[in-house]
Structures are given as C-alpha cells and as structure tokens.
Write an enzyme that holds these catalytic residues in place. Structure first.
Site, mmCIF file in Angstrom:
data_model
loop_
_atom_site.group_PDB
_atom_site.id
_atom_site.type_symbol
_atom_site.label_atom_id
_atom_site.label_comp_id
_atom_site.label_asym_id
_atom_site.label_seq_id
_atom_site.Cartn_x
_atom_site.Cartn_y
_atom_site.Cartn_z
ATOM 1 N N SER A 1 0.852 -1.188 0.000
ATOM 2 C CA SER A 1 0.000 0.000 0.000
ATOM 3 C C SER A 1 0.885 1.234 0.000
ATOM 4 C CB SER A 1 -0.882 0.023 1.245
ATOM 5 O OG SER A 1 -1.353 1.351 1.454
ATOM 6 N N HIS B 1 -1.409 -1.510 -3.852
ATOM 7 C CA HIS B 1 -2.727 -1.224 -3.283
ATOM 8 C C HIS B 1 -2.811 0.296 -3.131
ATOM 9 C CE1 HIS B 1 -6.182 -2.142 -0.546
ATOM 10 N NE2 HIS B 1 -5.732 -1.133 0.183
ATOM 11 N N ASP C 1 -4.877 3.410 -1.715
ATOM 12 C CA ASP C 1 -5.884 3.796 -0.726
ATOM 13 C C ASP C 1 -6.439 5.176 -1.060
ATOM 14 O OD1 ASP C 1 -6.042 1.621 1.205
ATOM 15 O OD2 ASP C 1 -3.912 2.025 1.518
ATOM 16 N N MET D 1 -8.956 8.072 -0.307
ATOM 17 C CA MET D 1 -9.714 8.588 0.847
ATOM 18 C C MET D 1 -10.200 9.997 0.558
ATOM 19 S SD MET D 1 -7.132 7.461 3.853
ATOM 20 C CE MET D 1 -6.580 5.775 4.026
ATOM 21 N N HIS E 1 -8.609 0.767 -3.435
ATOM 22 C CA HIS E 1 -9.499 0.600 -2.282
ATOM 23 C C HIS E 1 -10.173 1.951 -2.054
ATOM 24 C CE1 HIS E 1 -9.596 -0.001 2.400
ATOM 25 N NE2 HIS E 1 -10.809 0.027 1.877
ATOM 26 N N MET F 1 -12.202 4.404 -0.258
ATOM 27 C CA MET F 1 -12.783 4.825 1.024
ATOM 28 C C MET F 1 -13.421 6.189 0.797
ATOM 29 S SD MET F 1 -9.613 3.473 3.305
ATOM 30 C CE MET F 1 -8.560 3.415 1.859
ATOM 31 N N MET G 1 -11.406 -5.516 6.293
ATOM 32 C CA MET G 1 -10.622 -4.494 6.995
ATOM 33 C C MET G 1 -10.330 -4.964 8.418
ATOM 34 S SD MET G 1 -9.922 -2.160 4.900
ATOM 35 C CE MET G 1 -8.997 -1.212 6.119
ATOM 36 N N PHE H 1 -6.021 5.352 8.116
ATOM 37 C CA PHE H 1 -4.595 5.592 8.344
ATOM 38 C C PHE H 1 -3.826 4.278 8.295
ATOM 39 C CE2 PHE H 1 -7.103 8.816 10.392
ATOM 40 C CZ PHE H 1 -6.480 9.998 10.005
ATOM 41 N N GLY I 1 -0.427 2.143 9.726
ATOM 42 C CA GLY I 1 0.285 2.075 11.006
ATOM 43 C C GLY I 1 -0.581 1.776 12.218
ATOM 44 N N ASP J 1 -6.543 -6.260 5.079
ATOM 45 C CA ASP J 1 -5.912 -4.934 5.020
ATOM 46 C C ASP J 1 -5.977 -4.279 6.388
ATOM 47 O OD1 ASP J 1 -5.021 -2.402 4.297
ATOM 48 O OD2 ASP J 1 -6.771 -1.926 3.056
ATOM 49 N N GLY J 2 -4.796 -3.963 6.926
ATOM 50 C CA GLY J 2 -4.709 -3.210 8.171
ATOM 51 C C GLY J 2 -3.922 -3.940 9.241
ATOM 52 N N GLY J 3 -2.779 -3.409 9.589
ATOM 53 C CA GLY J 3 -1.979 -3.999 10.659
ATOM 54 C C GLY J 3 -1.380 -5.351 10.324
ATOM 55 N N SER K 1 2.882 -0.020 6.390
ATOM 56 C CA SER K 1 3.996 0.338 7.283
ATOM 57 C C SER K 1 5.019 -0.770 7.470
ATOM 58 C CB SER K 1 3.451 0.815 8.630
ATOM 59 O OG SER K 1 2.522 -0.090 9.150
HETATM 60 C C1 DX5 Z 1 -6.178 1.863 5.959
HETATM 61 C C2 DX5 Z 1 -5.780 1.447 4.552
HETATM 62 C C3 DX5 Z 1 -4.692 0.444 4.543
HETATM 63 C C4 DX5 Z 1 -3.403 0.934 5.151
HETATM 64 C C5 DX5 Z 1 -2.641 -0.241 5.685
HETATM 65 O O1 DX5 Z 1 -7.225 2.731 5.871
HETATM 66 O O2 DX5 Z 1 -6.888 0.899 3.901
HETATM 67 O O3 DX5 Z 1 -4.472 -0.064 3.232
HETATM 68 O O4 DX5 Z 1 -2.586 1.619 4.227
HETATM 69 O O5 DX5 Z 1 -1.562 0.220 6.446
HETATM 70 P P1 DX5 Z 1 -0.774 -0.711 7.466
HETATM 71 O O6 DX5 Z 1 -0.273 -1.893 6.693
HETATM 72 O O7 DX5 Z 1 0.333 0.168 7.959
HETATM 73 O O8 DX5 Z 1 -1.750 -1.087 8.528
HETATM 74 ZN ZN ZN Z 2 -6.497 -0.197 1.947
#
Ligand code: DX5
Ligand code: ZN
Length: 223
Positions: A16, A41, A43, A45, A74, A76, A145, A151, A153, A180-182, A203
């Site tokens: 991402s 990927h 993002d 927003m 993605h 959002m 998700m 965000f 991280g 996706d996420g963490g 991250s």
């Molecule tokens: C969050 C995004 C993710 C994000 C993942 O809103 O959809 O794609 O960039 O970031 P990490 O891998 O750092 O959680």
């Molecule tokens: Zn994403």
C-alpha cells in the site's frame, strides 16, 4: 511483480503506497516492487467516509505510468459509483468499494461490472459479514478491513479472523480474499490460516529499513 493476481492462487503481497514518500513516488514504487511486492494497493480517501484525504485519479494516472504492476484501488469514499470510471480510466484495475457507501451493494456491483476492471467489495470492522451476502457472487474479490480505515500504522484487530473464515466459505475458487490493516510478521500467518489470499501491507514494508527482507519474511510465513 504480478500484472494480474487473479491468474494465480499463490498468496500475494500488495504494497500500500499510503506509507510511501510521495515526493519520490517513482523511486518508492520501483523499490518495493524490486524488493518483492506482487502488486500495488491504492488507498483512496475523501475526507468524508474516512477522516483523512489521500489522492485520486491524477495520482493513479502517475502511478500507472510508473509501473506495469497490477493496481488495486481501495475506495474509502462516499460516492464510489461517481469516481470509479475516472479511476479505471486513470489505470486502476480493481475497484473495491465499501458496502457501507451504497444503498444496494448488488446493484452497485452490477454497475461497476460494466467497467473494464475487476470489482471488489469491502467492509469496516464494525459491519457484519451478512451485509456482503447479497453482492458476494457478483464480485471478483472481498477485502476484510482489520483496522478502522483512514490511516496506515494501526494495530491489527483480531475480530477480522472469524470474518475471513466466514467469507472464505462463501467464495468460489476464482474469487480472492484480501486482508488490510496492521498486517505484519505477527499477524500475517493467522490471516493466511483463516483463508486470506492477498495481504495488504503499508507500514511493515515502507517503514522497514530493509524492505526486501521484510517482504521475504512476510512471504515465508504464508508459503
Ligand atoms: C487503511 C488502509 C490500509 C493501510 C494499511 O485505511 O486501507 O491499506 O494503508 O496500512 P498498514 O499496513 O500500515 O496497517
Ligand atoms: Zn487499503
């Protein structure tokens, strides 16, 4: 690098670019792909659906020029049907929309199917999986998700794991399941075990001092 991740059943690592240095995007893209990321990927927003603003079609167009890698967008944003076509024209290959942003997810999926792209469906951590069922047969992939979107991280929410398992049971072999996420070296294996095919990582790749070894370690945990 993968130009079409639907042609393989091997697990895929999607970088991402939300955690990239946007002043040096070409270098960042070249670097993560050389380090072993399978595709990118994106993002998107809008500051309405999520409390952050990232980028839109003009930047997608620049990314498209910078690489032949598959571009997974993605969305959002509150109005995915309005912006999908400009994003596809800019080079996005998968349009993944949030089930919370449309009145009728099945109708939205049918509309998006008219565009020259793959179509994906995603949901926030607070949204029950049942919301996906009316549209699940109409999409190419589902994204779970594992953080509240907005965000990079953030910390992985383990509530995503039973969701992955429930959704995986409903998917055909040609459909893909993304998380996706963490996602990092601690969380990626449980996601694989729960059925995820594609792993979005921001991250844990971009902030790592050695991106190639970060990706190699992640891949070793899911292969
Ligand atoms: C969050 C995004 C993710 C994000 C993942 O809103 O959809 O794609 O960039 O970031 P990490 O891998 O750092 O959680
Ligand atoms: Zn994403």
């Amino acid at each position: 690098m993968t130009t079409n991740p639907f042609t393989t059943t091997a697990p895929q690592i999607a970088a991402s670019i939300l955690s990239a240095d946007f002043a040096n995007l070409q270098t960042e893209i070249d670097d993560v792909l050389a380090a072993g990321a399978d595709f990118l990927h994106l993002d998107i927003m809008d500051g309405h659906f999520v409390p952050n603003i990232s980028f839109g079609p003009p930047v997608i167009r620049c990314v498209r020029k910078a690489t032949a890698a598959y571009l997974d967008a993605h969305l959002m944003i509150t109005d995915p049907l309005r912006y999908a076509l400009p994003m596809v024209n800019a080079g996005a290959q998968n349009i993944c929309f949030h089930v919370e942003t449309v009145d009728n997810p099945a109708d939205a999926a049918r509309e998006l199917r008219k565009l020259a792209c793959n179509v994906g469906l995603t949901l926030n951590p607070a949204t029950p999986v049942e919301k996906l069922w009316p549209a699940i047969d109409l999409v190419d992939m589902v994204l779970v998700m594992s953080v509240v979107p907005g965000f990079s991280g953030q910390k992985f929410m383990p509530e995503a794991l039973p969701k992955l398992r429930q959704i995986k049971k409903r998917l055909r072999p040609d459909q893909r399941l993304e998380i996706d996420g963490g996602v990092n070296v601690e969380t990626i294996k449980p996601c694989r075990d729960a059925g995820a095919d594609w792993f979005v990582v921001a991250s844990a790749i971009f902030d790592h001092p050695d991106r190639a070894s970060a990706i190699a370690e992640l891949r070793s945990l899911i292969t």
